[in-house]
Design a protein around this motif. Structure first.
Motif, PDB file in Angstrom:
ATOM      1  N   GLY A   1     -11.544 -43.024 119.136  1.00  0.00           N
ATOM      2  CA  GLY A   1     -10.456 -42.834 120.082  1.00  0.00           C
ATOM      3  C   GLY A   1      -9.910 -41.429 120.149  1.00  0.00           C
ATOM      4  N   VAL A   2     -10.435 -40.522 119.330  1.00  0.00           N
ATOM      5  CA  VAL A   2      -9.968 -39.136 119.320  1.00  0.00           C
ATOM      6  C   VAL A   2     -11.149 -38.220 119.635  1.00  0.00           C
ATOM      7  N   GLU A   3     -11.005 -37.389 120.641  1.00  0.00           N
ATOM      8  CA  GLU A   3     -12.062 -36.448 121.000  1.00  0.00           C
ATOM      9  C   GLU A   3     -11.450 -35.083 121.256  1.00  0.00           C
ATOM     10  N   ARG A   4     -12.297 -34.052 121.255  1.00  0.00           N
ATOM     11  CA  ARG A   4     -11.751 -32.699 121.374  1.00  0.00           C
ATOM     12  C   ARG A   4     -12.679 -31.778 122.153  1.00  0.00           C
ATOM     13  N   VAL A   5     -12.072 -30.750 122.732  1.00  0.00           N
ATOM     14  CA  VAL A   5     -12.791 -29.621 123.303  1.00  0.00           C
ATOM     15  C   VAL A   5     -12.669 -28.490 122.288  1.00  0.00           C
ATOM     16  N   MET A   6     -13.797 -27.996 121.804  1.00  0.00           N
ATOM     17  CA  MET A   6     -13.797 -26.929 120.809  1.00  0.00           C
ATOM     18  C   MET A   6     -13.762 -25.585 121.519  1.00  0.00           C
ATOM     19  N   LEU A   7     -12.648 -24.885 121.408  1.00  0.00           N
ATOM     20  CA  LEU A   7     -12.489 -23.589 122.064  1.00  0.00           C
ATOM     21  C   LEU A   7     -13.052 -22.468 121.194  1.00  0.00           C
TER      22      LEU A   7
ATOM     23  N   GLU B   1      -1.337 -20.226 137.377  1.00  0.00           N
ATOM     24  CA  GLU B   1      -2.631 -19.554 137.291  1.00  0.00           C
ATOM     25  C   GLU B   1      -2.439 -18.149 136.744  1.00  0.00           C
ATOM     26  N   MET B   2      -3.371 -17.724 135.884  1.00  0.00           N
ATOM     27  CA  MET B   2      -3.433 -16.351 135.416  1.00  0.00           C
ATOM     28  C   MET B   2      -4.715 -15.711 135.946  1.00  0.00           C
ATOM     29  N   VAL B   3      -4.673 -14.391 136.103  1.00  0.00           N
ATOM     30  CA  VAL B   3      -5.839 -13.639 136.559  1.00  0.00           C
ATOM     31  C   VAL B   3      -6.125 -12.569 135.510  1.00  0.00           C
ATOM     32  N   ALA B   4      -7.306 -12.648 134.901  1.00  0.00           N
ATOM     33  CA  ALA B   4      -7.700 -11.712 133.843  1.00  0.00           C
ATOM     34  C   ALA B   4      -8.827 -10.825 134.353  1.00  0.00           C
ATOM     35  N   ASP B   5      -8.513  -9.560 134.618  1.00  0.00           N
ATOM     36  CA  ASP B   5      -9.507  -8.621 135.163  1.00  0.00           C
ATOM     37  C   ASP B   5     -10.249  -9.244 136.344  1.00  0.00           C
ATOM     38  N   GLY B   6      -9.504  -9.893 137.225  1.00  0.00           N
ATOM     39  CA  GLY B   6     -10.079 -10.462 138.433  1.00  0.00           C
ATOM     40  C   GLY B   6     -10.557 -11.892 138.308  1.00  0.00           C
ATOM     41  N   GLN B   7     -10.704 -12.409 137.085  1.00  0.00           N
ATOM     42  CA  GLN B   7     -11.143 -13.795 136.908  1.00  0.00           C
ATOM     43  C   GLN B   7      -9.942 -14.728 136.952  1.00  0.00           C
ATOM     44  N   ARG B   8      -9.982 -15.700 137.849  1.00  0.00           N
ATOM     45  CA  ARG B   8      -8.890 -16.648 137.993  1.00  0.00           C
ATOM     46  C   ARG B   8      -9.007 -17.747 136.937  1.00  0.00           C
ATOM     47  N   CYS B   9      -7.885 -17.997 136.259  1.00  0.00           N
ATOM     48  CA  CYS B   9      -7.848 -18.972 135.180  1.00  0.00           C
ATOM     49  C   CYS B   9      -6.698 -19.936 135.457  1.00  0.00           C
ATOM     50  N   ASP B  10      -7.046 -21.150 135.885  1.00  0.00           N
ATOM     51  CA  ASP B  10      -6.011 -22.093 136.274  1.00  0.00           C
ATOM     52  C   ASP B  10      -5.468 -22.846 135.069  1.00  0.00           C
ATOM     53  N   SER B  11      -4.556 -23.784 135.337  1.00  0.00           N
ATOM     54  CA  SER B  11      -3.895 -24.531 134.271  1.00  0.00           C
ATOM     55  C   SER B  11      -4.931 -25.194 133.365  1.00  0.00           C
TER      56      SER B  11
ATOM     57  N   ILE C   1     -13.203 -16.782 127.212  1.00  0.00           N
ATOM     58  CA  ILE C   1     -12.428 -17.523 128.208  1.00  0.00           C
ATOM     59  C   ILE C   1     -13.092 -18.872 128.417  1.00  0.00           C
ATOM     60  N   VAL C   2     -12.299 -19.942 128.345  1.00  0.00           N
ATOM     61  CA  VAL C   2     -12.781 -21.297 128.633  1.00  0.00           C
ATOM     62  C   VAL C   2     -11.850 -21.900 129.675  1.00  0.00           C
ATOM     63  N   THR C   3     -12.390 -22.279 130.821  1.00  0.00           N
ATOM     64  CA  THR C   3     -11.610 -22.919 131.874  1.00  0.00           C
ATOM     65  C   THR C   3     -11.841 -24.426 131.826  1.00  0.00           C
ATOM     66  N   PRO C   4     -10.974 -25.228 132.456  1.00  0.00           N
ATOM     67  CA  PRO C   4     -11.176 -26.683 132.439  1.00  0.00           C
ATOM     68  C   PRO C   4     -12.539 -27.120 132.963  1.00  0.00           C
ATOM     69  N   ARG C   5     -13.126 -26.381 133.887  1.00  0.00           N
ATOM     70  CA  ARG C   5     -14.455 -26.734 134.400  1.00  0.00           C
ATOM     71  C   ARG C   5     -15.537 -26.602 133.338  1.00  0.00           C
ATOM     72  N   GLN C   6     -15.210 -25.879 132.248  1.00  0.00           N
ATOM     73  CA  GLN C   6     -16.181 -25.692 131.165  1.00  0.00           C
ATOM     74  C   GLN C   6     -15.912 -26.611 129.970  1.00  0.00           C
ATOM     75  N   TYR C   7     -14.902 -27.454 130.069  1.00  0.00           N
ATOM     76  CA  TYR C   7     -14.593 -28.345 128.941  1.00  0.00           C
ATOM     77  C   TYR C   7     -15.807 -29.228 128.617  1.00  0.00           C
ATOM     78  N   ARG C   8     -16.075 -29.359 127.322  1.00  0.00           N
ATOM     79  CA  ARG C   8     -17.075 -30.303 126.826  1.00  0.00           C
ATOM     80  C   ARG C   8     -16.393 -31.166 125.762  1.00  0.00           C
TER      81      ARG C   8
END
Length: 222
Positions: free
Chosen positions: A27-33, A175-185, A12-19
């Motif tokens: 000019g092109v960058e990415r978050v590697m999931l 928002e989705m909730v996976a086994d109690g973990q909240r996962c926003d947009s 699980i990767v949430t926006p708060r964990q984006y790198r």
């Protein structure tokens, strides 16, 4: 490079964990999931194009799947605003760019070698959707090995998972909730084959990109 490369485990990767990581093209960058390989890799990413950025024409031997999240993504003279789903099969090539900037969800090297189907679907067209249970579904691609769609879920509606072949989703709104973990947009969730997670929409419902059936083979290959 190996990022979330054990496909037998939940990720699980949430926006708060984006790198955000710069790509080889300015000019092109990415978050590697998830990623297995160097620059030419089996990869799932969120990619951000700055206005006026582009890549030279290049092939995709393993295919490429794209969902435009915001802005306008272009391939040559074809322009795809937010909501378009693109599927470029193995052996295809393109010259991607964005005049005004774009954010896209991308999957590389994840198609079967014999897949030859090119797909272009505007998911914002009401005709692309059909009612299902408490929400609606926009079917994007289906074969014997994987099923891809967008789903709108009613508040607290449970999302059926595919324990035999795994489940992957990107939360597009709500928002989705996976086994109690909240996962926003913006959250990305990958449930491996055999994972019986309880996953449901949040209080106000959700819209998700959903792919099922494809992770059993990935776990064996990785």
């Amino acid at each position: 490079m190996r990022i979330n490369a054990d496909f037998s485990r939940r990720a699980i990767v949430t926006p708060r964990q984006y790198r955000w990581v710069a790509s080889p093209q300015e000019g092109v960058e990415r978050v590697m999931l998830d990623r297995v390989g160097a620059e030419k890799a089996r990869a799932t990413s969120i990619v951000r194009y700055a206005p006026g950025s582009w890549f030279p024409r290049h092939p995709h031997p393993g295919g490429e799947e794209i969902l435009v999240l915001s802005g306008v993504f272009s391939e040559g003279d074809a322009h795809y605003p937010a909501g378009w789903y693109l599927r470029n099969p193995p052996g295809s090539s393109h010259q991607p760019s964005s005049g005004e900037g774009a954010l896209i969800f991308v999957k590389l090297w994840q198609m079967r070698p014999d897949d030859r189907q090119s797909v272009r679907i505007d998911t914002r067209d009401p005709a692309a959707w059909s009612r299902q249970a408490g929400g609606a579904v926009c079917r994007l691609f289906s074969d014997a090995f994987e099923q891809v769609c967008l789903r709108r879920l009613a508040p607290h509606e449970a999302l059926p998972t595919a324990p035999d072949g795994g489940t992957e989703l990107l939360v597009l709104s709500g928002e989705m909730v996976a086994d109690g973990q909240r996962c926003d947009s913006g959250s990305w969730i990958r449930l491996p084959a055999g994972d019986h997670a309880r996953i449901r929409a949040g209080e106000y419902g959700a819209t998700v990109y959903l792919k099922t059936g494809h992770l059993a083979a990935a776990a064996m290959e990785a």
